[in-house]
Design an enzyme around this catalytic site. Structure first.
Site, PDB file in Angstrom:
ATOM      1  CE  LYS A 164      21.243  28.026 -30.762  1.00 43.71           C
ATOM      2  NZ  LYS A 164      19.832  28.197 -29.982  1.00 43.71           N
ATOM      3  NE  ARG A 193      18.514  32.134 -34.691  1.00 45.06           N
ATOM      4  CZ  ARG A 193      19.342  32.459 -33.754  1.00 45.06           C
ATOM      5  NH1 ARG A 193      20.582  32.921 -33.931  1.00 45.06           N
ATOM      6  NH2 ARG A 193      18.478  32.801 -32.416  1.00 45.06           N
ATOM      7  NE  ARG A 208      18.522  33.640 -22.468  1.00 46.61           N
ATOM      8  CZ  ARG A 208      18.776  33.040 -23.845  1.00 46.61           C
ATOM      9  NH1 ARG A 208      19.595  32.081 -23.855  1.00 46.61           N
ATOM     10  NH2 ARG A 208      18.304  33.527 -24.780  1.00 46.61           N
ATOM     11  NE  ARG A 251      19.374  37.227 -25.482  1.00 48.17           N
ATOM     12  CZ  ARG A 251      19.551  36.388 -26.212  1.00 48.17           C
ATOM     13  NH1 ARG A 251      20.549  35.400 -25.790  1.00 48.17           N
ATOM     14  NH2 ARG A 251      18.744  36.165 -27.346  1.00 48.17           N
ATOM     15  NE  ARG A 256      14.612  34.864 -29.105  1.00 49.21           N
ATOM     16  CZ  ARG A 256      14.938  34.615 -27.940  1.00 49.21           C
ATOM     17  NH1 ARG A 256      14.215  35.241 -26.838  1.00 49.21           N
ATOM     18  NH2 ARG A 256      16.277  34.184 -27.890  1.00 49.21           N
TER      19      ARG A 256
HETATM   20  P1  AMP Z   1      20.433  34.518 -30.097  1.00 49.96           P
HETATM   21  O1  AMP Z   1      21.508  35.049 -29.017  1.00 49.96           O
HETATM   22  O2  AMP Z   1      21.408  33.271 -30.925  1.00 49.96           O
HETATM   23  O3  AMP Z   1      19.365  33.633 -29.413  1.00 49.96           O
HETATM   24  O4  AMP Z   1      20.118  35.624 -31.266  1.00 49.96           O
HETATM   25  C1  AMP Z   1      19.293  36.838 -30.620  1.00 49.96           C
HETATM   26  C2  AMP Z   1      18.584  37.336 -31.996  1.00 49.96           C
HETATM   27  O5  AMP Z   1      19.579  37.984 -32.881  1.00 49.96           O
HETATM   28  C3  AMP Z   1      18.040  36.678 -32.857  1.00 49.96           C
HETATM   29  O6  AMP Z   1      16.436  36.414 -32.199  1.00 49.96           O
HETATM   30  C4  AMP Z   1      17.845  37.142 -34.020  1.00 49.96           C
HETATM   31  O7  AMP Z   1      16.986  38.399 -33.963  1.00 49.96           O
HETATM   32  C5  AMP Z   1      19.329  37.617 -34.169  1.00 49.96           C
HETATM   33  N1  AMP Z   1      20.012  36.608 -34.638  1.00 49.96           N
HETATM   34  C6  AMP Z   1      21.329  35.914 -34.242  1.00 49.96           C
HETATM   35  N2  AMP Z   1      21.637  35.275 -34.971  1.00 49.96           N
HETATM   36  C7  AMP Z   1      21.207  35.249 -36.156  1.00 49.96           C
HETATM   37  C8  AMP Z   1      21.391  34.555 -37.479  1.00 49.96           C
HETATM   38  N3  AMP Z   1      22.139  33.770 -37.867  1.00 49.96           N
HETATM   39  N4  AMP Z   1      20.181  34.872 -38.403  1.00 49.96           N
HETATM   40  C9  AMP Z   1      19.643  35.994 -38.175  1.00 49.96           C
HETATM   41  N5  AMP Z   1      19.178  36.839 -37.217  1.00 49.96           N
HETATM   42  C10 AMP Z   1      20.152  36.356 -36.059  1.00 49.96           C
END
Ligand code: AMP
Length: 190
Positions: free
Chosen positions: A14, A89, A128, A134, A146
């Site tokens: 993404k 989400r 990654r 991360r 996740r």
């Molecule tokens: P990402 O970078 O989008 O993979 O997000 C990393 C982490 O941030 C996720 O595993 C969640 O813990 C949190 N997170 C990011 N976006 C959301 C969202 N829209 N709703 C809830 N948690 C989020």
């Protein structure tokens, strides 16, 4: 305004494809993951609260992310449109987003779903994790958590957007440029 959602599991690409779409269509990028990591880095109260969820691979509460998105959209009200990456989400997040967009007299035009098999996703995320630093990309149990969150809370959104006729799935395995071309073909059909 042109508003797109880039939908798909963790590791589907993404972030990579968002960057390319932003360049092609002049959209503002909203990645809730990036916003949360920036809060964490700045050591804000919100960042500290979110960290407890992120490090376990759990979703941060809806009201926290919706508040961040609302602020971001207000600060960027003059944008040509937005590309939502990692948001919404959950169903309540999707409903809040519909409400927010209607305040701006606009809507979601297209939801682009990147479809990739789970074993390939785990491989990509572990790889990654070696370079991104991360915390949530480092061990397989957090990564699997996740995916569970994705299956239980996020995947139901696919049918939410199928019902409104905005969802288009794209094969997310293969060359980055080929995937990008498939995404652009859907945008250009609008
Ligand atoms: P990402 O970078 O989008 O993979 O997000 C990393 C982490 O941030 C996720 O595993 C969640 O813990 C949190 N997170 C990011 N976006 C959301 C969202 N829209 N709703 C809830 N948690 C989020």
């Amino acid at each position: 305004m042109l508003n797109l959602i880039l939908f798909g599991p963790p590791g589907a690409g993404k972030g990579t494809q968002s960057e390319k779409l932003i360049g092609a269509y002049g959209l503002k990028h909203i990645s809730t993951g990036d916003l949360l990591r920036a809060e964490r880095k700045a050591g804000t109260e919100l960042g500290l609260q979110a960290d407890a969820y992120i490090s376990k691979g759990e979703l941060v509460p809806d009201e926290v992310v919706v508040g961040m998105v609302r602020n971001f959209m207000k600060e960027n009200a003059d944008a040509n449109g937005f590309i939502f990456d990692g948001f919404p989400r959950t169903t309540p997040q999707a409903e809040s987003l519909d409400g927010l967009l209607s305040e701006f007299d606009t809507k979601i035009h297209l939801v682009l779903g990147l479809e990739v098999e789970e074993d390939e996703l785990v491989k990509r995320l572990l790889l990654r994790g070696q370079s991104s630093g991360r915390v949530d990309d480092q061990d397989e149990s957090t990564i699997r958590n996740r995916f569970r969150e994705y299956q239980n809370k996020t995947l139901p959104l696919q049918s939410y957007y199928e019902k409104s006729g905005t969802y288009k799935g794209v094969q997310g395995m293969g060359e980055i440029e080929d995937i990008f071309a498939a995404l652009c073909a859907h945008v250009n059909e609008l």
